[in-house]
Design a protein around this motif. Structure first.
Motif, PDB file in Angstrom:
ATOM      1  N   LYS A 255      -5.867  24.070  47.051  1.00  0.00           N
ATOM      2  CA  LYS A 255      -4.513  24.398  47.325  1.00  0.00           C
ATOM      3  C   LYS A 255      -3.475  23.301  47.241  1.00  0.00           C
ATOM      4  N   LYS A 256      -2.197  23.802  47.068  1.00  0.00           N
ATOM      5  CA  LYS A 256      -1.019  22.839  46.806  1.00  0.00           C
ATOM      6  C   LYS A 256      -0.702  22.186  48.276  1.00  0.00           C
ATOM      7  N   ILE A 257      -0.981  23.112  49.232  1.00  0.00           N
ATOM      8  CA  ILE A 257      -0.676  22.577  50.636  1.00  0.00           C
ATOM      9  C   ILE A 257      -1.457  21.625  51.224  1.00  0.00           C
ATOM     10  N   GLY A 258      -3.076  21.842  50.692  1.00  0.00           N
ATOM     11  CA  GLY A 258      -3.872  20.932  50.983  1.00  0.00           C
ATOM     12  C   GLY A 258      -3.624  19.375  50.473  1.00  0.00           C
ATOM     13  N   ARG A 259      -3.205  19.422  49.060  1.00  0.00           N
ATOM     14  CA  ARG A 259      -3.217  18.318  48.710  1.00  0.00           C
ATOM     15  C   ARG A 259      -1.881  17.334  49.143  1.00  0.00           C
ATOM     16  N   LEU A 260      -0.814  18.190  49.668  1.00  0.00           N
ATOM     17  CA  LEU A 260       0.267  17.584  50.491  1.00  0.00           C
ATOM     18  C   LEU A 260      -0.505  17.073  51.816  1.00  0.00           C
ATOM     19  N   PHE A 261      -1.181  17.812  52.666  1.00  0.00           N
ATOM     20  CA  PHE A 261      -1.915  17.196  53.849  1.00  0.00           C
ATOM     21  C   PHE A 261      -2.549  16.027  53.595  1.00  0.00           C
ATOM     22  N   LEU A 262      -3.335  15.982  52.277  1.00  0.00           N
ATOM     23  CA  LEU A 262      -4.009  14.780  52.069  1.00  0.00           C
ATOM     24  C   LEU A 262      -3.136  13.545  52.063  1.00  0.00           C
ATOM     25  N   ALA A 263      -2.351  13.751  51.062  1.00  0.00           N
ATOM     26  CA  ALA A 263      -1.354  12.516  50.663  1.00  0.00           C
ATOM     27  C   ALA A 263      -0.802  12.027  52.026  1.00  0.00           C
ATOM     28  N   LEU A 264      -0.174  13.017  52.925  1.00  0.00           N
ATOM     29  CA  LEU A 264       0.776  12.501  54.306  1.00  0.00           C
ATOM     30  C   LEU A 264      -0.345  12.153  55.030  1.00  0.00           C
ATOM     31  N   GLY A 265      -1.632  12.395  55.155  1.00  0.00           N
ATOM     32  CA  GLY A 265      -2.468  12.166  56.055  1.00  0.00           C
ATOM     33  C   GLY A 265      -2.889  10.568  55.776  1.00  0.00           C
ATOM     34  N   VAL A 266      -3.046  10.349  54.465  1.00  0.00           N
ATOM     35  CA  VAL A 266      -3.345   9.015  54.193  1.00  0.00           C
ATOM     36  C   VAL A 266      -2.233   7.969  54.351  1.00  0.00           C
ATOM     37  N   ALA A 267      -1.061   8.399  54.200  1.00  0.00           N
ATOM     38  CA  ALA A 267       0.261   7.902  54.627  1.00  0.00           C
ATOM     39  C   ALA A 267       0.270   7.487  56.067  1.00  0.00           C
ATOM     40  N   THR A 268      -0.279   8.564  56.881  1.00  0.00           N
ATOM     41  CA  THR A 268      -0.035   8.333  58.416  1.00  0.00           C
ATOM     42  C   THR A 268      -1.453   7.583  58.902  1.00  0.00           C
ATOM     43  N   VAL A 269      -2.502   7.493  58.104  1.00  0.00           N
ATOM     44  CA  VAL A 269      -3.671   6.433  58.502  1.00  0.00           C
ATOM     45  C   VAL A 269      -3.170   4.981  58.559  1.00  0.00           C
ATOM     46  N   LEU A 270      -2.468   4.902  56.982  1.00  0.00           N
ATOM     47  CA  LEU A 270      -1.754   3.549  56.790  1.00  0.00           C
ATOM     48  C   LEU A 270      -1.012   2.952  57.987  1.00  0.00           C
ATOM     49  N   GLY A 271       0.030   3.915  58.458  1.00  0.00           N
ATOM     50  CA  GLY A 271       0.764   3.635  59.434  1.00  0.00           C
ATOM     51  C   GLY A 271      -0.023   3.442  60.663  1.00  0.00           C
ATOM     52  N   GLY A 272      -0.962   4.250  60.815  1.00  0.00           N
ATOM     53  CA  GLY A 272      -1.872   3.844  62.267  1.00  0.00           C
ATOM     54  C   GLY A 272      -2.378   2.543  62.157  1.00  0.00           C
ATOM     55  N   CYS A 273      -2.826   2.084  60.914  1.00  0.00           N
ATOM     56  CA  CYS A 273      -3.471   0.737  60.749  1.00  0.00           C
ATOM     57  C   CYS A 273      -2.148  -0.233  61.412  1.00  0.00           C
ATOM     58  N   ILE A 274      -1.063  -0.153  61.104  1.00  0.00           N
ATOM     59  CA  ILE A 274       0.021  -1.018  61.514  1.00  0.00           C
ATOM     60  C   ILE A 274       0.228  -1.108  63.089  1.00  0.00           C
ATOM     61  N   TYR A 275       0.099   0.163  63.585  1.00  0.00           N
ATOM     62  CA  TYR A 275       0.325   0.126  65.291  1.00  0.00           C
ATOM     63  C   TYR A 275      -0.949   0.074  65.851  1.00  0.00           C
ATOM     64  N   GLY A 276      -2.292   0.524  65.388  1.00  0.00           N
ATOM     65  CA  GLY A 276      -3.328   0.393  65.869  1.00  0.00           C
ATOM     66  C   GLY A 276      -3.581   1.387  67.156  1.00  0.00           C
ATOM     67  N   ASN A 277      -3.096   2.548  66.965  1.00  0.00           N
ATOM     68  CA  ASN A 277      -3.039   3.528  67.954  1.00  0.00           C
ATOM     69  C   ASN A 277      -3.993   4.861  67.610  1.00  0.00           C
ATOM     70  N   VAL A 278      -4.412   5.500  68.621  1.00  0.00           N
ATOM     71  CA  VAL A 278      -5.213   6.670  68.344  1.00  0.00           C
ATOM     72  C   VAL A 278      -4.577   7.719  69.282  1.00  0.00           C
ATOM     73  N   PHE A 279      -4.002   8.968  68.465  1.00  0.00           N
ATOM     74  CA  PHE A 279      -3.150  10.127  69.166  1.00  0.00           C
ATOM     75  C   PHE A 279      -2.015   9.499  69.831  1.00  0.00           C
ATOM     76  N   TYR A 280      -1.577   8.382  69.801  1.00  0.00           N
ATOM     77  CA  TYR A 280      -0.293   7.879  70.540  1.00  0.00           C
ATOM     78  C   TYR A 280      -0.638   6.976  71.673  1.00  0.00           C
ATOM     79  N   CYS A 281      -1.624   7.263  71.994  1.00  0.00           N
ATOM     80  CA  CYS A 281      -2.080   6.986  73.620  1.00  0.00           C
ATOM     81  C   CYS A 281      -3.209   6.015  73.741  1.00  0.00           C
ATOM     82  N   ILE A 282      -4.141   6.053  72.840  1.00  0.00           N
ATOM     83  CA  ILE A 282      -5.222   4.982  72.972  1.00  0.00           C
ATOM     84  C   ILE A 282      -4.762   3.592  71.843  1.00  0.00           C
TER      85      ILE A 282
END
Length: 378
Positions: A255-282
């Motif tokens: 579905k289209k919404i699934g592909r949007l979630f996948l793209a934004l999820g990859v961007a969020t993971v890349l951003g998480g590599c910059i900050y090194g946090n998991v669920f904003y608390c670990i």
């Protein structure tokens, strides 16, 4: 004498009185009191939410005045069928009998139609398929040009498909074709459709831009992609949240919404590599860019709302996004992100979210400038 005791046959034979059968609006019932000065007999037959069904009998010398009065009330006359005879109760029975006979006739005809449909099912399907095919074929007649001794067909194709089209026409000796510019028929009000050919990394954002594949009059996909990728990476970046979004996107990738979630999820993971946090608390390791987590999320939500609304305004009013190339939009997005980064550094110094305040101030200034320009144009 009541209305039920009136004989319709006798009433129609009268020379000095006339009867009218019909309905008036229920809100006009109080106005009937002004009929007291006329020799008129009024009888209410029934009432629903909006109308009063009634009949009135009046002497012929006052018929014109009474008819005009009822017309002023919006009286709708109902003609009495020829087969109605006798008194009111007898007329009801005749009408009920006619209704039952008609219902029986309709039921009988429906049964016959079902039998004919079943017995000629194959022929009917062939007729339907032929009619459907001819109906679709009729739509293509607008593309046919009659040159008396031969016919021509015009159409439009994407530039990437021209070579393939030439190969298909190559083996047909009796066919001649010309490749003309797409705007050659615009004087005849024939405009070429525009085909969307966005890059793969921005295709998931077509659902946000609300574009159609055959039109790119308002192609804001790149603008949405740059803004959303940047915000989800720099402001919502988190390894845990990004992993969940990637899993949701993979599960709904059809579905289209699934592909949007996948793209934004990859961007969020890349951003998480910059900050090194998991669920904003670990915290797995020290963050590369030192942003306050709370300010970062507040800024991200603010930018997401303002950025989305801003793109819509640019698309509907200014048409700037439509005339910018992907490189131009990317340049604006990069300058925008640099400014956001500088403001975010100041937030950590002053311990206060400055970015939402700056956005509100800029929005107010833009509104004031727009109002001033609007007044000058007037």
């Amino acid at each position: 004498m009541t209305c039920e005791e009136i004989n319709f046959d006798q009433l129609n034979e009268c020379h000095y009185v006339s009867m009218r059968l019909g309905r008036i609006d229920a809100t006009d019932k109080d106005k009937l009191q002004y009929l007291d000065k006329y020799p008129v007999f009024f009888y209410e037959l029934g009432q629903d939410k909006h109308s009063i069904w009634c009949c009135y009998i009046v002497t012929n010398n006052y018929l014109l005045e009474v008819d005009n009065y009822f017309k002023g009330l919006g009286f709708e006359k109902v003609e009495i069928p020829d087969f109605v005879h006798g008194k009111m109760d007898e007329a009801k029975k005749e009408l009920q009998s006619e209704v039952e006979a008609m219902q029986s006739y309709i039921l009988n005809m429906n049964l016959k139609m079902d039998q004919l449909r079943i017995s000629h099912q194959e022929e009917l399907l062939k007729m339907y398929a032929t009619a459907s095919y001819l109906s679709k074929k009729e739509e293509y007649k607008i593309y046919v040009i009659d040159f008396k001794n031969q016919y021509g067909v015009y159409g439009f194709t994407p530039k990437d498909a021209v070579k393939n089209l030439k190969k298909q026409f190559k083996g047909i000796d009796s066919l001649e074709y010309q490749i003309l510019p797409a705007d050659v028929l615009e004087q005849q009000q024939i405009f070429a459709p525009k085909v969307v050919q966005n890059a793969k990394f921005v295709e998931p954002f077509e659902i946000l831009s609300h574009i159609r594949k055959e039109s790119i009059d308002e192609n804001t996909v790149y603008a949405y992609a740059y803004v959303y990728y940047g915000i989800f990476a720099l402001f919502f970046g988190d390894l845990g949240i990004g992993a969940i979004m990637v899993l949701i996107g993979l599960f709904m990738r059809s579905k289209k919404i699934g592909r949007l979630f996948l793209a934004l999820g990859v961007a969020t993971v890349l951003g998480g590599c910059i900050y090194g946090n998991v669920f904003y608390c670990i915290s797995l390791y020290p963050e590369i860019i030192g942003f306050n987590t709370l300010f970062r999320i507040i800024d991200g939500v603010t930018l997401l709302v303002v950025g989305t609304i801003g793109i819509q305004i640019l698309r509907d009013k200014c048409e700037i996004v439509n005339h910018l190339s992907s490189k131009g939009v990317l340049s604006i997005a990069l300058i925008y992100l640099v400014m956001v980064y500088l403001l975010s550094l100041l937030e950590n110094i002053f311990h206060f979210p400055l970015l939402p305040v700056a956005i509100v101030v800029v929005a107010i200034l833009g509104l004031i400038v727009t109002l001033i320009r609007h007044k000058r144009e007037k």
